[in-house]
Design an enzyme around this catalytic site. Structure first.
Site, PDB file in Angstrom:
ATOM      1  N   GLU A 165       3.883  -0.212 -10.270  1.00 57.43           N
ATOM      2  CA  GLU A 165       2.601  -0.886 -10.560  1.00 57.43           C
ATOM      3  C   GLU A 165       1.891  -0.375 -11.813  1.00 57.43           C
ATOM      4  OE1 GLU A 165       0.256  -0.637  -7.001  1.00 57.43           O
ATOM      5  OE2 GLU A 165       1.659  -1.850  -5.846  1.00 57.43           O
ATOM      6  N   ASN A 208       9.041  -1.085 -10.297  1.00 58.20           N
ATOM      7  CA  ASN A 208       8.625  -1.862  -9.117  1.00 58.20           C
ATOM      8  C   ASN A 208       7.189  -2.346  -9.312  1.00 58.20           C
ATOM      9  OD1 ASN A 208       9.350  -2.567  -6.294  1.00 58.20           O
ATOM     10  ND2 ASN A 208       7.631  -1.223  -5.736  1.00 58.20           N
ATOM     11  N   HIS A 245       4.516  -9.430  -1.975  1.00 56.11           N
ATOM     12  CA  HIS A 245       3.445  -9.521  -0.963  1.00 56.11           C
ATOM     13  C   HIS A 245       2.803 -10.891  -1.149  1.00 56.11           C
ATOM     14  CE1 HIS A 245       3.796  -5.352   0.181  1.00 56.11           C
ATOM     15  NE2 HIS A 245       3.672  -4.960  -1.073  1.00 56.11           N
ATOM     16  N   GLU A 273       9.176  -5.299  -0.968  1.00 57.87           N
ATOM     17  CA  GLU A 273       8.096  -5.048  -0.001  1.00 57.87           C
ATOM     18  C   GLU A 273       7.632  -6.354   0.629  1.00 57.87           C
ATOM     19  OE1 GLU A 273       4.950  -2.727  -1.795  1.00 57.87           O
ATOM     20  OE2 GLU A 273       6.370  -1.397  -2.808  1.00 57.87           O
ATOM     21  N   ASP A 275       6.264  -9.327   2.556  1.00 55.60           N
ATOM     22  CA  ASP A 275       5.482  -9.774   3.708  1.00 55.60           C
ATOM     23  C   ASP A 275       4.747 -11.034   3.294  1.00 55.60           C
ATOM     24  OD1 ASP A 275       3.502  -8.511   2.122  1.00 55.60           O
ATOM     25  OD2 ASP A 275       3.185  -6.876   3.537  1.00 55.60           O
TER      26      ASP A 275
HETATM   27  C1  XIL Z   1       0.997   0.727   1.326  1.00 57.41           C
HETATM   28  C2  XIL Z   1       1.324   1.208   2.721  1.00 57.41           C
HETATM   29  O1  XIL Z   1       1.950   0.178   3.414  1.00 57.41           O
HETATM   30  C3  XIL Z   1       0.078   1.643   3.430  1.00 57.41           C
HETATM   31  O2  XIL Z   1       0.413   2.276   4.664  1.00 57.41           O
HETATM   32  C4  XIL Z   1      -0.730   2.616   2.584  1.00 57.41           C
HETATM   33  O3  XIL Z   1      -1.938   2.893   3.230  1.00 57.41           O
HETATM   34  C5  XIL Z   1      -0.995   2.030   1.228  1.00 57.41           C
HETATM   35  O4  XIL Z   1       0.234   1.679   0.628  1.00 57.41           O
HETATM   36  N1  XIL Z   1       2.497  -1.541  -2.978  1.00 57.41           N
HETATM   37  C6  XIL Z   1       3.291  -0.450  -2.772  1.00 57.41           C
HETATM   38  C7  XIL Z   1       3.315   0.200  -1.453  1.00 57.41           C
HETATM   39  O5  XIL Z   1       4.075  -0.094  -3.671  1.00 57.41           O
HETATM   40  O6  XIL Z   1       3.534   1.576  -1.548  1.00 57.41           O
HETATM   41  C8  XIL Z   1       2.046  -0.050  -0.692  1.00 57.41           C
HETATM   42  O7  XIL Z   1       2.184   0.486   0.626  1.00 57.41           O
HETATM   43  C9  XIL Z   1       1.752  -1.512  -0.635  1.00 57.41           C
HETATM   44  C10 XIL Z   1       1.567  -2.080  -2.024  1.00 57.41           C
END
Ligand code: XIL
Length: 679
Positions: A165, A208, A245, A273, A275
């Protein structure tokens, strides 16, 4: 061609007939590759050489429902928070890997691989880093963090999210403000990747991010420009992770275009990641489809197992409900990948439970595997009329697999080299025929590759009728190999005295701190061993002895591999045998010393190391032979170190219906992945 060619080794009469009988009885078991549908996400993804992963939290591993689904469904694991800076280095120079270690050992014990997440991120960063204001200090802190964390997990990580990020949302296309950006400037990303490559040359290195799925977004274009710049200048980067996401609508329509565009830069892409708010079946199916349609999209990871595990739990965005039942989105994902949806099943059932073991031994005493379909087939060209590709040796180095193999045809044997970043790429890799190098034409077979660290030189060991080797300073240059040289002046006496009607084949070198050993077989029930000092290697091999023998020549036939087991003082020996069904399989032994005696580990037909009877073929039973190959190692040097769990073995297999001239058989290469094992 060598005067003998590669011998027609299968005992033709009795065993050949037996094999034919077995085939007739089980004719329906030999479905075409791809015909068998799997019932779990991981097994189905594996049919196309991909993984299916999830984020995992250490504190949930004791929850039986959670662990049951995890072990049953997922083949890749990302620690959700445990590898982030605030956990791993909460104060300067004091590292805490305990929470992530638990995830890594759980994953490897169950045959899953691990994505390292993440090394450089503005978030979940301890205050002491954020308050550094001078560049020299921050540079040294950053390098130490990357190097220490990667060293701790060396050999255990599929890919690292090196930088997470780093770009701004919106239209600016600029780097996000962070202590790294503010103090070190734009170059911090490149420098992190360079440090990471040095720390573990075998790990894939990824960038990422989120909101980079839409090809039209300024953020996507900015990340794309960075990756293009890196690849054009040789800055080490192997992959890009798309967090994915998503809102209720799922992926943007251009998602596949984006994945394909990044892949065309020469990097792998992954969904890291996933969802989706409310988990619509169409949204999930579209996301997975985008990956399946891009050859270099090597896997999909969802960000949690049950809705209650999600960081967005209010939006029910995952594949299992809070009780662990499969949701409609689960079935949509499975069937999109070509699998078979089953009735809603609660997690932690019998199958998953049976997979778990509590043994703490370095190696298990029983092995089970899941095989890919055929991943590598011969690529004949105008001057190479090749029927089979065989006897692979493989190392992972500088972000790539490098495979050396025999190519066989009626007219004889020679060698081939190919490299690729991921198994999903193996089939499309270019085949470089090594008879065009100084290795030359004529009988060359059964290569073994390693880096000889004391000389900083790559060695390729192979048979020419004698035991030969070539060297190369650049593993990736197929033209760089030297002309064959022999390890011995002639066949050692003890071999000549015992070889009988066999053949001297399959030379294998492995070294400990002081001594290098050269193993070989005779297709006649003997494994031989010679030795020289590390200082003298490759010269001076002497003192040849019988290291292991069997009065049944088919029980100790050929294709031996010897490895050091990582983190233990044990060595593993594999030798190929011919079973009572006429099919090839592997037996295994262990020893405390390379020059010592070998004790059986999984050494029988009923409890084999790897045989068609302990291998699942979710992609179709394309072979009944599990024959000559090599383990995926943890490193690439002369110690031939392998992981103690989560084993993978590249092997040669054969259409069970194939028959005829041994040298013209259509051998293909496939990959075994260990299942259900404990470390
Ligand atoms: C999130 C986790 O799921 C949570 O438990 C934590 O509180 C915050 O981070 N991008 C990422 C992940 O790269 O590491 C993040 O994970 C979600 C967004």
């Amino acid at each position: 061609m060598h005067p003998r060619g590669r011998p027609g080794l299968r005992p033709i009469s009795a065993l050949g007939l037996l094999a034919a009988a077995v085939l007739t009885l089980s004719g329906t078991a030999t479905a075409a590759p791809g015909a068998v549908q799997a019932t779990t996400l991981g097994a189905q993804a594996a049919q196309s050489g991909r993984y299916f992963g999830t984020a995992v939290a250490t504190y949930k591993l004791g929850d039986g429902t959670y662990a049951g689904i995890l072990d049953r469904e997922f083949t890749m694991v990302t620690p959700e928070n445990e590898m982030k800076w605030d956990t791993t280095e909460p104060s300067r120079g004091s590292f805490n890997f305990a929470p992530a270690d638990q995830i890594v050992s759980h994953a490897t014990a169950h045959g899953a691989r691990v994505r390292g997440h993440t090394l450089v991120w503005h978030s979940q960063l301890p205050g002491w880093v954020g308050s550094i204001i001078d560049a020299t200090t921050l540079r040294s802190v950053l390098n130490n963090h990357i190097t220490t964390q990667m060293a701790h997990y060396k050999g255990k990580i599929y890919a690292w999210d090196v930088v997470n990020e780093a770009f701004n949302d919106g239209s600016s296309g600029t780097h996000r403000a962070s202590v790294f950006q503010n103090v070190l400037g734009d170059g911090f990303i490149e420098s992190a990747f360079r440090t990471a490559r040095t720390a573990d040359p075998a790990a894939r290195l990824c960038y990422n991010d989120y909101n980079i799925e839409d090809w039209n977004a300024a953020k996507t274009q900015a990340v794309y420009a960075m990756v293009r710049d890196f690849t054009s200048r040789g800055v080490p980067i192997d992959c890009v992770g798309f967090q994915a996401h998503f809102g209720t609508g799922g992926p943007p329509v251009s998602f596949q275009t984006t994945l394909a565009a990044f892949a065309a830069l020469g990097v792998d892409v992954q969904i890291t990641e996933l969802d989706i708010a409310q988990a619509s079946t169409t949204a999930y199916a579209n996301t997975v489809k985008a990956c399946l349609n891009v050859a270099r999209c090597t896997g999909v990871t969802v960000w949690g197992i049950r809705d209650s595990d999600s960081w967005r739990s209010g939006e029910n965005p995952l594949l299992f409900d809070s009780s662990g039942n499969k949701k409609a989105a689960y079935n949509a994902v499975l069937t999109t990948m070509g699998g078979t949806a089953t009735a809603a099943t609660k997690a932690g059932g019998v199958a998953a439970g049976a997979d778990r073991s509590t043994s703490a031994a370095a190696l298990p005493s029983a092995f089970r595997w899941s095989s890919s379909g055929p991943l590598i087939a011969p690529k004949p060209d105008a001057t190479h009329a090749i029927a089979g590709i065989k006897d692979p040796s493989v190392v992972r180095y500088n972000g790539k697999y490098h495979v050396f193999a025999s190519v066989a045809s009626a007219s004889g044997y020679n060698l081939v080299y190919l490299s690729f970043t991921d198994w999903s790429q193996a089939g499309s890799a270019t085949h470089h025929y090594l008879d065009r190098s100084a290795i030359g034409t004529g009988y060359r077979a059964a290569p073994q590759v390693f880096s000889y660290a004391p000389q900083r030189l790559w060695y390729l060991v192979y048979q020419t009728g004698n035991a030969s080797y070539s060297t190369n300073s650049d593993l990736s240059d197929p033209n760089g190999w030297s002309a064959p040289r022999g390890f011995y002046a002639s066949m050692p006496d003890v071999i000549a005295q015992n070889i009988g009607g066999g053949y001297w084949v399959d030379m294998w070198v492995i070294c400990d701190r002081a001594t290098c050993y050269l193993f070989s077989s005779d297709d006649n029930g003997h494994l031989y061993r010679s030795r020289t000092s590390v200082a003298q290697f490759p010269n001076g091999f002497t003192d040849t002895v019988i290291a292991l023998q069997d009065s049944d020549r088919y029980a100790l036939f050929e294709a031996s591999n010897v490895y050091q087991v990582q983190g233990s003082d044990r060595y593993l020996l594999l030798v190929e045998a011919i079973g009572s069904d006429g099919r090839r399989y592997f037996r295994s032994w262990t020893s405390a010393a390379l020059g010592g005696s070998w004790s059986p580990l999984a050494a029988s037909e009923s409890s084999p190391f790897a045989r068609s009877t302990n291998v699942a073929f979710p992609a179709g039973s394309w072979t009944r032979d599990v024959s000559h190959g090599e383990m995926i190692r943890a490193g690439y040097d002369q110690t031939l170190t392998i992981p103690s769990c989560g084993l993978q073995y590249l092997y040669q297999g054969l259409d069970p219906a194939a028959s005829g001239d041994y040298n013209s058989l259509p051998w293909r290469l496939g990959l075994l992945t260990q299942t259900g094992a404990a470390c």
